[in-house]
Structures are given as structure tokens and as C-alpha cells.
Design an enzyme around this catalytic site. Sequence first.
Site, PDB file in Angstrom:
ATOM      1  N   ASP A   1      46.647  41.307  38.304  1.00 31.25           N
ATOM      2  CA  ASP A   1      47.586  41.971  39.199  1.00 31.25           C
ATOM      3  C   ASP A   1      48.346  41.006  40.093  1.00 31.25           C
ATOM      4  O   ASP A   1      49.514  41.202  40.384  1.00 31.25           O
ATOM      5  CB  ASP A   1      46.861  43.027  40.038  1.00 31.25           C
ATOM      6  CG  ASP A   1      46.520  44.227  39.177  1.00 31.25           C
ATOM      7  OD1 ASP A   1      47.234  44.460  38.184  1.00 31.25           O
ATOM      8  OD2 ASP A   1      45.550  44.918  39.497  1.00 31.25           O
TER       9      ASP A   1
ATOM     10  N   ARG B   1      52.608  47.926  38.527  1.00 28.38           N
ATOM     11  CA  ARG B   1      52.868  46.741  39.355  1.00 28.38           C
ATOM     12  C   ARG B   1      54.350  46.445  39.545  1.00 28.38           C
ATOM     13  O   ARG B   1      54.800  46.218  40.666  1.00 28.38           O
ATOM     14  CB  ARG B   1      52.128  45.522  38.800  1.00 28.38           C
ATOM     15  CG  ARG B   1      50.606  45.659  38.826  1.00 28.38           C
ATOM     16  CD  ARG B   1      50.125  46.262  40.087  1.00 28.38           C
ATOM     17  NE  ARG B   1      48.674  46.371  40.191  1.00 28.38           N
ATOM     18  CZ  ARG B   1      48.062  47.352  40.843  1.00 28.38           C
ATOM     19  NH1 ARG B   1      48.761  48.319  41.425  1.00 28.38           N
ATOM     20  NH2 ARG B   1      46.760  47.382  40.927  1.00 28.38           N
TER      21      ARG B   1
ATOM     22  N   ASP C   1      39.456  45.480  52.135  1.00 27.16           N
ATOM     23  CA  ASP C   1      40.060  44.174  51.898  1.00 27.16           C
ATOM     24  C   ASP C   1      41.403  44.030  52.598  1.00 27.16           C
ATOM     25  O   ASP C   1      41.632  43.088  53.362  1.00 27.16           O
ATOM     26  CB  ASP C   1      40.281  43.945  50.396  1.00 27.16           C
ATOM     27  CG  ASP C   1      38.997  43.569  49.671  1.00 27.16           C
ATOM     28  OD1 ASP C   1      37.947  44.158  49.968  1.00 27.16           O
ATOM     29  OD2 ASP C   1      39.079  42.677  48.807  1.00 27.16           O
TER      30      ASP C   1
ATOM     31  N   SER D   1      34.806  48.707  40.864  1.00 24.35           N
ATOM     32  CA  SER D   1      36.071  48.883  41.575  1.00 24.35           C
ATOM     33  C   SER D   1      36.994  49.730  40.716  1.00 24.35           C
ATOM     34  O   SER D   1      36.830  49.818  39.499  1.00 24.35           O
ATOM     35  CB  SER D   1      36.703  47.535  41.875  1.00 24.35           C
ATOM     36  OG  SER D   1      37.186  46.947  40.690  1.00 24.35           O
TER      37      SER D   1
END
Lengths: 406, 406, 406, 406
Positions: free
Chosen positions: D123, D94, D15, D179
Site C-alpha cells: 500500500d 489506493r 496507528d 489486520s
Amino acid sequence: MTKEKVILAYSGGLDTSCILKWLLEKNYEVICYMANIGQEEDFDAAHQKAMKIGASKVVIDDLRESFVNDYVWPAIRSGLIYENRYLLGTSLARPCISVGLMKCAQANGAQYISHGATGKGNDQVRFELSCYYICPKIKVIAPWRMDEFCKRFQGRQDLLKYAAENGIPVSVTPKAPWSMDANLMHISYESGILENPNTEAPEDLFMMTKNPLTCTLKPMRIEIEFCKGVPVQLKTADKVIKDNLQIFLYLNKLGGDFGIGRIDIVENRFIGLKSRGVYETPAGFILHEAHTDLEVFCMDKEMYRVKQSLRDRLSDYVYNGFWFSPEGNYVRKCIELAEENITGNVKLLLHPGAVTVLGRSSAYSTYNEDLVSMDKHADFSPEDASGFINIQAIRLKEFRRLNINQ
Amino acid sequence: MTKEKVILAYSGGLDTSCILKWLLEKNYEVICYMANIGQEEDFDAAHQKAMKIGASKVVIDDLRESFVNDYVWPAIRSGLIYENRYLLGTSLARPCISVGLMKCAQANGAQYISHGATGKGNDQVRFELSCYYICPKIKVIAPWRMDEFCKRFQGRQDLLKYAAENGIPVSVTPKAPWSMDANLMHISYESGILENPNTEAPEDLFMMTKNPLTCTLKPMRIEIEFCKGVPVQLKTADKVIKDNLQIFLYLNKLGGDFGIGRIDIVENRFIGLKSRGVYETPAGFILHEAHTDLEVFCMDKEMYRVKQSLRDRLSDYVYNGFWFSPEGNYVRKCIELAEENITGNVKLLLHPGAVTVLGRSSAYSTYNEDLVSMDKHADFSPEDASGFINIQAIRLKEFRRLNINQ
Amino acid sequence: MTKEKVILAYSGGLDTSCILKWLLEKNYEVICYMANIGQEEDFDAAHQKAMKIGASKVVIDDLRESFVNDYVWPAIRSGLIYENRYLLGTSLARPCISVGLMKCAQANGAQYISHGATGKGNDQVRFELSCYYICPKIKVIAPWRMDEFCKRFQGRQDLLKYAAENGIPVSVTPKAPWSMDANLMHISYESGILENPNTEAPEDLFMMTKNPLTCTLKPMRIEIEFCKGVPVQLKTADKVIKDNLQIFLYLNKLGGDFGIGRIDIVENRFIGLKSRGVYETPAGFILHEAHTDLEVFCMDKEMYRVKQSLRDRLSDYVYNGFWFSPEGNYVRKCIELAEENITGNVKLLLHPGAVTVLGRSSAYSTYNEDLVSMDKHADFSPEDASGFINIQAIRLKEFRRLNINQ
Amino acid sequence: MTKEKVILAYSGGLDTSCILKWLLEKNYEVICYMANIGQEEDFDAAHQKAMKIGASKVVIDDLRESFVNDYVWPAIRSGLIYENRYLLGTSLARPCISVGLMKCAQANGAQYISHGATGKGNDQVRFELSCYYICPKIKVIAPWRMDEFCKRFQGRQDLLKYAAENGIPVSVTPKAPWSMDANLMHISYESGILENPNTEAPEDLFMMTKNPLTCTLKPMRIEIEFCKGVPVQLKTADKVIKDNLQIFLYLNKLGGDFGIGRIDIVENRFIGLKSRGVYETPAGFILHEAHTDLEVFCMDKEMYRVKQSLRDRLSDYVYNGFWFSPEGNYVRKCIELAEENITGNVKLLLHPGAVTVLGRSSAYSTYNEDLVSMDKHADFSPEDASGFINIQAIRLKEFRRLNINQ
């Protein structure tokens, strides 16, 4: 053999005068402690009375500065209010007095304290929890909870008789048909005719505030400046006051003249009884309104919600007598942290029976006139609001679809 | 090919009249929907104006009964208040109007709704979340959030010009330098000169309440009866009113005459902006005070604390547009449960700028005059209080000892 | 003259046997009440013992069904857990037993109840508050809080001596160096060697669960079906159980075999002491895990937050003895409302010392596989998230800018 | 004309490699930023890949120390847990990465950042809110929310085709049917086959923890020392570790070997979707259990309740991306204050799939063995408990009497 010493929280009234005599009968040495927390009181007369009855000493302690700085100011900063209405005037005074009382006990080597609070009230709890926290080993003599004392003094008549027998002077003014408790923050009235919650408080009850219904004063503008959540300046047309105690006393005068800050409520006591109280808190009410206004203006929205939940907890702690406690100390600190940006001015109008906020300003507010303006775009992209709403709607739509289908 | 239909929440004003025309330009069929929620409005004139501009239909919907019964009464029962001061007059109207709007959409087979709310405000959220909940498939056209529309109409001048070009009649009265939103519960004022939070609201702004500072009415006693948390009767010296809408309207009249229920605040909008609003809510304010009084009188102490935490949540939900939502529906039901015993009378005094509680009575209160009385023992053993205090003190003493030793 | 009657909560052990005798000495008629709430107990032997000592009657009351249906099931539905870890096995039993005790008192016309709970514990509070709620006029004799009794029986030796003198049979098994309380939900262990919070609980202490460290069973899949928040079916490879009590007992067996549900904690007692307890709650632990999983799966996000705050309150109420109370009754009802959609299945794996959730399903969840999928767009417009984030960021940016500038 | 610079949060995967190329196509200069927060990653390979695709620079930033010290440790101290089960491994990473990203942006004079987070997830919110707080002027390019990008890359096949066309190397290992996101605190798994909440997670999914069902290790004792709420020492039979990062990594090793810290849950995302996630958090889980134990042991009962309510708020803030925010900063400070006495040792037993607390000790606990002991009287007067209970009962009795009479 030396007698054991008791520090008696003495008021000069009939109850504590009889308790003083009774403690002497019980062979204690009694030191009378009177805190000046701003109540109207003839301290000299009380002093003489106590000595005449037999106190070994009378200590008169001016706690007014400490009361304002260490209790009233933090309460204003925290926005404390019990069950949405009561500004805690008595609750705040109790830990303040307890500190003085315990200092007196320590200075005089006394192992006992005594007080005239009744067994149904909140004040016994507030005094004693404060004292136990300050000095875990202190012992308390609470005659109104002792079977022996209660049996001997079953009503006011027994006290009067005992006073007469023991040469205790009794006020010639007939007792009001209610009881009151006063300090510089407020006067509370309860008991007697007020015990019927549907009986109106008579107008001659109020002593700190004039009748707002007959007040003919012209409305008056004032401005209060706060720094970190506490008042630092009071400005009127012709005065600027910066001293904490003087700010408070002058606001009491103004609020009193306008008849501001009266409430008549039923509240829940710590011990689970509902009781009716009438309160007048002129300066406290004005400051509470002003602080509330500035706080929402300056504090972040989400911090405000956290802070309010802490305020609700602290209000209960203080009412219940836990000013000094792990949780009381902790939550006060947390609220202090939250108030760091509550700095600015509030403009108010005093008028009969009410105070109105007129405007506010601060260098510490995230209020952004350009951003909120209907006439300007500033950094705002209105289309963002569509996404905001659509995302909020996802959950609602899904819930609704589920329910429609069932 | 048939045109797609839009239901436009129409006010008759400049903005929504231009939006109406613009939607027509966009080739929609437009049905104008006007809710009567008690605002002062010339509905006939607005009707004719919309038809003249090109609406295919105008629906005027009298929602006053529903607004009082289904939104205002539950709000009173719940004690809703946003950030301690705002009684949510606009917030409550939005879901009520949305229900009418969606019924209109369904009756007319429209897939779209449109409104004139701006992108910075709360109302867009309240309308749209309500509509999405009622009908998850509805589509919303919000011109003030569309780039194309905003570019074309960058200010009031552009709207006026467009109106002139398209034969849209414009009021000759000059626009006040603020915007307002009215319904039978309140009028809110914001924007324009009010955007400076330190600028005082001018006296001529207020339309529901007279100036309390110049009010010469004599104080007036009233009595409000509640049943399960909602008002069921208003009694004055010469009237008894039992109909919900009539109670509310008459209290508005009385409160308005005495100048009761004005506030000037800065509040936190859902979208994270602080904004300044001036509100007048005469009947709402009086009922809120009365309900608060009766509630503490009747409700158990600990239930009250649970209920208040639910009230705080529900106030935020309603302000933010979540009247209809899983959490809004749920918390309303929980509060309704809590109010089952809130039945009784409150005596109030209306006087200029304020309302004062004089007394209250109820057959559903645990207030026990004998038990709380200072003059009676009833079932109370005062020595129990010693044990109560001593047990409460254990934790404090241990904490203190630990800290003294460290 | 007829004697006054006492219903004694009797266990058959040394303490309550001595209390029985002592009450007889005090000239009471004593009826012994034993509740069967699933503990291992030789009720016949206890019956005979009590009659031999002098009880006028022994009532053995099988409360197991009621305990599961009316206390354990609501606790599971509510997700009750005290201070994040304790599943309240003893706390739930107390109100259940109190109901039986008070029925017995009413049936036998007794004005007194008595119990052997100590003055430092929670159980005295739980018993007595429950009984006072059910029958406000009941009187309680709590010998372990009476000076006379405590002085006479200063330790276990005094009890043994009294037993010997009065022909009270004493178990020949030596007492374990801790005390325990058992019912079908759990066994709790405290006191004795466990009073040192750093001393490890010995393996031979545990009676409901086998040692997970030596367990050689193969992991086992089970499936639990819930309806409106309570279990309605347990499915294993070879069994389907639908009866509440049987579900619970079989889960106890399974959980016990796998050594599931042990905890060792220090907790805060209601009276303000910290105490150390070791608990084993096999079925309760498994059901708590399963219910938690299904609840988040089915319940709306915001309702969940409200419900959790109510759960935290109810957990404290129940621990403190307020199962029966205005607030306890109210919050239970509110939670019941919240659980209306908690219906579905949870798949679990039991293995030594632990239970693992493997999956869940429900027709009442807003979980939307299509909507959340990373591979599908469904109704979701990703660009909406930009607006959502940007609006959330407004407040943060403004706060940050203010702070950067200062 | 110089190109505008973008800092791309680069992972080396398909990605973000395609996004890198796409940004170059859009004529940006792209600097790739890779944070090392403890994930297994071939940073050199990723570096080369990014340079080959056309990045002007690749910054690899070792944030492991900061991640543990500034995010994981405060989370442990605060007891953070989302919806009772999720230890927030991704949420904590994050803001840590965002700080690095923004430092990189500032050092390189970039006005843009970009990331590969999707529009349905948490996220994107966490990254962007953190970045906007740190630098309110930063601009974000989120391709997965851009119509143009989403249309071009409608599925994995489109990305693979684009990679092939542009010489972007693609891993030959077939992609797992889910994922994952990894850092030193945890690995999370979602999407793909996990999107069905009733599908069990396959055993080969787990990468940080071994299968507890097949673990044959002998149980192992460890001891963790905390100071002011954070771990300062880990002690095993043969090791003593004092460095924060090393403590955490070694606990990960041990917990991983025993298969400790796996959960399978459905959770509520910030944007209102329910999603299913599988997590493994070995060290985090062990530390959370140990901290919880010590905290109740050391902290005052009522402070604990305040602190837990703050913890619940902070858990939501952190999950939702408000680590950096007025409320996040404030509540973290309040919790830090509450943890000042959380200092002591916890003894734990690690065994397959579980960790068990064996005991705890502290010099800062109010646990008082003498006071709580069943065998000692210490300062405790058992008769006080009668008064305590009787006072608590007043409210219940009155409520009950009222209800009986109605």
C-alpha cells in the site's frame, strides 16, 4: 443468358494471361484488374495484351498514394517486421490491392474474383482473406489450386504451348531463374535457383539497389522528421520533401544508390513451409531504423514493452493475411494510441550498404539530460538506489537460501 | 582488534583509487580485485598503484575464458538483445565479474565488497544483485550512494585534489569528454558530450572498430559453424579456428577492421532513466546476425515464437541485473532446450560497416526444397490450401457480417 | 487382391456403426478400435455389434492408466485451462486415443484410419494432427467431410434407415436432445437444445455430478500432496490413496457427490466458430484449484509469470490438437522444469458446488513467515522501501512533468 | 514562522492516531483526510478523535461513486485479476484515495502527505506512486519507514503507551489477531494468526459474507446487463437496478448472504515477499464471472487473446501501484477499445458459496447458431476442414520426419 463476371488480378505475365484465356474458355466474362503499386510495368502493353486475349475490360488502378498512406506508413509507425528481419513489402501490398479489386468487383457487379497465386504461397491467403473480409459473399477462382487446371498446366512448357496455340504474346526476354514480386516498397525474389538456401543470390538479381560493394558515393547525411510515428519530412543537404509518396520515392532512390536494405533469409510461411527469400527494401529499411531510434527515445519504457508485444502480434497478422481482421484492426488502433508522442527528428548517415543513426531530438521525450547526467545531482538521491537494490534482492536472497539449504 | 575486510572491485582509475584510500581511512583492510575480461589494461601498473595506496593484496583474475564460455556464448545462443539493439556487452560482464569477486571474498574471508559504480546507473544493480544471489549475507559498500562520500567528492576536482593530497598517481593523459567501459565483447561510451542525444559521437571515440567510411579492405567471406546454438568453428579463406575464445577474438579483429557493429542509441535504464550510449561490438554483432539466420532456418516456426518471447524476457533480466535469479536461470535452461537443433553453417560476407548473410545449411532444418519448390508437387495437394483459407475466413466473415449489419 | 485395411475409431453408436458398414461397402477391411478412457460403456456389446456388422477384428484398449499418467497429470502440472475456464477433458483424450489407434494401425499393417468426427468440430483436428505426427504417412478417411457420404446421410433419419436396411442394431433408448463425450476426466455436452446459448442446461443432463443445489452432504476436508507439480497422495478422514488412477477416480466420486466442477460456457473452436458447451470435471476441477494454490505458494514470482505465459500457449496448443507438435513437446518440457519445486500439501474443503482452499504447506516455498511478519523486523530494513519507491517514481514523475508542460 | 502542512491519511485507528500526534510533536500542522470508500466506519467519532488529538482540520471525503465508476467498473471491464485469483479490492482503492488526498493537499496548500502504511507492504507503494504521478513535487512522510519512528514504536505496546500518555482514546474492543482493510469492494485480512499459511481462517473473521456452509437460502436467479464491458443493469425476481453504486451494493448484499467470493491465497507482493491473504469480494466476484462469460461470447477469438495479455499486464500494474502511469493509462485505453462490443445479458444462479452461469445473449456476438449447428450445413463446406487440417499437418509431418531420420 448473361455470363458470370470474374475480376482477374492481372499482371500481364504468362500465368495470368493463360488464366485469362482459360476463364474465357470456361465461359466467364473476364475483367482484368491491374493495380499500380509502384512496380516497373508497361501498363499499356499489358492492357492491350489483355484486350487482345479477350478481356471485356481492363482496369488500371493507381494505388500508390493509398499504398503509402494506408499501408506503408502504418507499418512504419507500428515497426512491423516479420521474424525479426522481413519488412513485409509484399504482405502490405496484398490488402491494398484487394481493396481495389473488390471495389472493381462491386462497381462491375462481379461475383467472382480470380488470381494467379500458387497453392504453396502466402499471397493466395492474403488476397482471399482480405477479399472475404471486405465482401463475405465474394467467390474466388484460384486456378493453381484446381485439379483440372494443374493437370492441364503441369509446367511452364504447357503454359507456353497454350499461349502459342491461343495467340497469347510471350515476352522474348528469357525468364530469370527465379521469380520476383515488385512494388514501390520492395522487390522480393524467390524460387528457382534460390530454392537452395545455400546458393548465393547473384548480383544481377537486384533491381532496386545498386551493389554496395562497388558503391563509390560519399556518405550522405539526411534528417527525417516524424509526427505521431509517421514520417512527415525528409531533409537532405539540398532538399526538403514533405509529401508522403515523394518522401518514400526519394528515400528509395537514395537507399538504392547506396545499396541499403538487402536481406537474404529463410522465413516461415503461414502454411507451415520454410521458404527462402531475398528482399530489397531501401526506403523501408531506412525508415524502420529511424523510427526505431525515435520510438525508444520518446516512448515510456513500459509502454514500449507493451507496444513491442503488440507489434510482434501485428507483424504475424499482416504476414499471414490478416491485415483486415478483428485482431488486425484492433491492434493497429492500439499501436496508433501508443505512437501519439513519437514526434521528433532523427539524423542519419547513409553509406554503402548501411545506414547509421547519428542523433535524435524531440520535444516529447522524457529523456532528461540534467537528471541522467553523471555530473549533476538534479532531483536524484543516490541513496535511494540502495533501497531499490535491496528490495529487489529480497526475492533472490530468499530463493538462494532455500536452494542452499536443500 | 582485526580490521574488517573489504574486496574492492578495482579499476586502477581515479575513482576506485580514491575509494581505496577512503576505505583505508575508514579503517577497513582492502583487497583490490581486478577482473581481466579482455579490456586493454596495464594490470601490472594498476597492481603497483593499489599496493602503493595501501591495499593489503591485489588479485588479478583472468576471466576471459569463463566470460566467453559462460556468458557470451549463452547470450549468442539465446539471441539476447535489449530493446532491439543493444547486445548487452556490459550487462553480461557484470555477473561474470561478480562470481570472481565473491570467490575472492570467500577465499579471503571478507564480509564486504565495494565498487565505484554510480547511483544512477545499471551496473550497481547488476553487481549487487549478482553478489546477493551468490552469497545472500554479503554486505556492500557503495560510496557513490553514500551521503558522506558524495558530499566530500562533489566533482572530479575533489577527487583530483584528494589524489594529490594522498600521493595517488593520476594519469597525465587528459580524460576523454565521455566515460567508457571495455571488455572483450564490446566498448560502451556514455556521459560527457554524449549526454546530449543529438550530439554526434566523434570518430576518434571508437577504439575497437575502424571507421567503416574510410575502410578500403576488400569484402571477405567467412563461414561460421554452430552446434546447439553456439559457435564451434570459424572458417576464413586461410584459417580454421575452433577454440571459443580464439573464435571470438579473431572475429573481433575482422569485425573491427571492417568497422562492423557500432550503434548509437538511447536506452531505458532499469532505474527508469533514459540514457544515451554508443557501443561497438564487432564479433558479437556478426555472431548475432549469423545465429539469427540459422535459428529461423532450423527451428520450428511455433517453437521460434515461444523462444523469442523467452528471449525478450531474458534480455530484460540480463540488462536489469538478474542473470542470476530464479527467472534468469529458468529461462536460460528453457532456451537451451529450444536450441538443441540449431546446428549448421552460415556463410557471411564482411564488408565496410556491414555483414551480409549469403547462405546457410544444416542437417537439422525442416526446410524441404522439394516440398517448397514452385516446380514440384511432392506431397503437396494445392487444393488443401482452399480449405485452409476458407476455414480461416469463417471468423472474419462472421465478424464482418455482424458489423455490416450494425 | 487383398483389401486395404482401415482402423476405425469405433464407439458402438449409430454414426460409427453406419460408417463401419459404409467402409465395408467401399471394399475396405475394417478393424474397429475402441479405447477405454474411463467412459461408461458396454464394451462387450459394442464388440459384438461391430463383429456382427462385419468388422474383421475389434480391439478394445484399456488406456486409463496412460490417460491419467501421460495426459491428465501433465495437464494438472501445467495448470492447463482454455480461455480461462475449460479444463480440456476432451482435448487431452484425443492424443491419448490417437497413440492407441496408431499402434493398432501399425500392429495390423493398416494404411488408413477412419473416424466419425464431424467437419465443424475440434476433434477431427485433434485426432488427425496427432496421427499425422506419430506416423506422417497415415491416410485418413473422414466420412463426415466427404461429399458422397454427407449427401447420402443428410440427417439422423438417413442413418436410421441405413441401419435398418443393413441389420445394424439401434439403441431403443431415445437419443438425448444433445450430444455428449465422456471419459474419466469429464463429460462434455453440446449441440441440440444447447445450441441456443441462452437455453439453460437441464438438470437431468449431468451424469458425473449430482445437483449441488440439493446436496445434503456435510462439508468434507481432504488433503492433497503434490510432488513436482503432480498429485501423489489424497488423504481424507479415513483413507490415504497413492495410486494416480485411484486418486483421480476417488476425487471424481467425491467431487461428483458434491456437484463440483460444472461449467456452462461459450468457447472459440479452432476453426473459428463459437460454440456452447457444458462440462463437468469433478476431480480435474479440484486438482486444478489445489495445484494453483500450491504453485503460487512455492514458485518464484517471476518464474510464475513466465510459466503462466507458457501455460496459456500450451492450453491453446492442446485445445487445437497440437499436443504432439514441436511447440507442444517443447513447452511441456519447459513447464516441467518450472514445476520442480512444486511439492507440498494443500488442505481443501469440499462442500456443495464448491471447493475451498483452507491452507497449504511446503518445504520448497520461499514464503518466509518471519520476514513477512508485521510484528518482526528480521532482515528487513523498512527504509529500503523508500528508495525502492522513489526510484520507481522517477519514470512516472518525468512522464507526468512532460505531459503537464504540454 | 508558519508551520509546514501535512495531509495525513487518517483511519481513526491506533496507528494513524499516534502518527498524528507524532507529526504535531514534529511541529507540523496536520490536516486529517478520511476517504469514505464504503468501509464500515464511524466517521464522526474519528473526526472528533482527530480534532481532540490536535488536527487543524478533518476532511471526510465521500468517494464511493468515484470508486465504483472510475476504478471498480474499469476493473470489471478489464477482467482484472492478480495471479489468477485476487480481484484487487485494495489495489483499486489506493489510487482513488490518492486522488482525494492530493486534491486535499492542493486545496490546503500542503507540501507533505503522510500515511500509516508499513514498509513491507504494497500500500505504501500504491499510495506514493499515485501521489507522485498526480503531483511530482509532493513530499511523503512515511513514519513506519523512518528509523526514528520505528525505534520509538517497536510494537503495539509502545503505541498503546504513547496513546495513554497523550490522551489518545483507544478502542476498548480487543484487537482481532489479524489486520483488515475494508472498502465497498472487499475486505482483506492478513497478518497475525494468518501469517502461518497453513492455519485456517476462522469463521468469525469474515464480515462481508455469511458462512456458505450454513446458508439455507434458496438459490436465486439474477440477470446482469452489460454495455461496452460494464454493468448497466441488475435484474432479480423483484427488482431492477440501474445505478452503478446501487447495483454494486445490492450485489454485495446478495453475494454476502450466499457466502460468495471468499478466497484464501498466498500472493507475491511487489517488493518480492510472499504473503498470505484472505479476501471476500461478493459483488466483485459475481461481476467478474458474468463479465468473463459475456466477453468470450461477444469478443472475437484473436482479439480476446490480445486483450487477455493486456489484462495480465494491467493486473500486475494495478497490484504494484501503477494505476496512474504511462503504461497503466495506455493499457486501460486499449482494453476499453476491445470492450466496445461487450454488450448483452448474462443469467446467473446464486447459491451457497457459488455463482453459476445459466445462459447469455447479445446482439453483438458472432455466435452463429445456424453455422455451428450439427444439424445444419449453412455456409459450411465440411470438406474445407480436410484442407485446413492437411495444411496444419505439413509442419508437424516435416518435423517428425526429420526426427525419425536422426
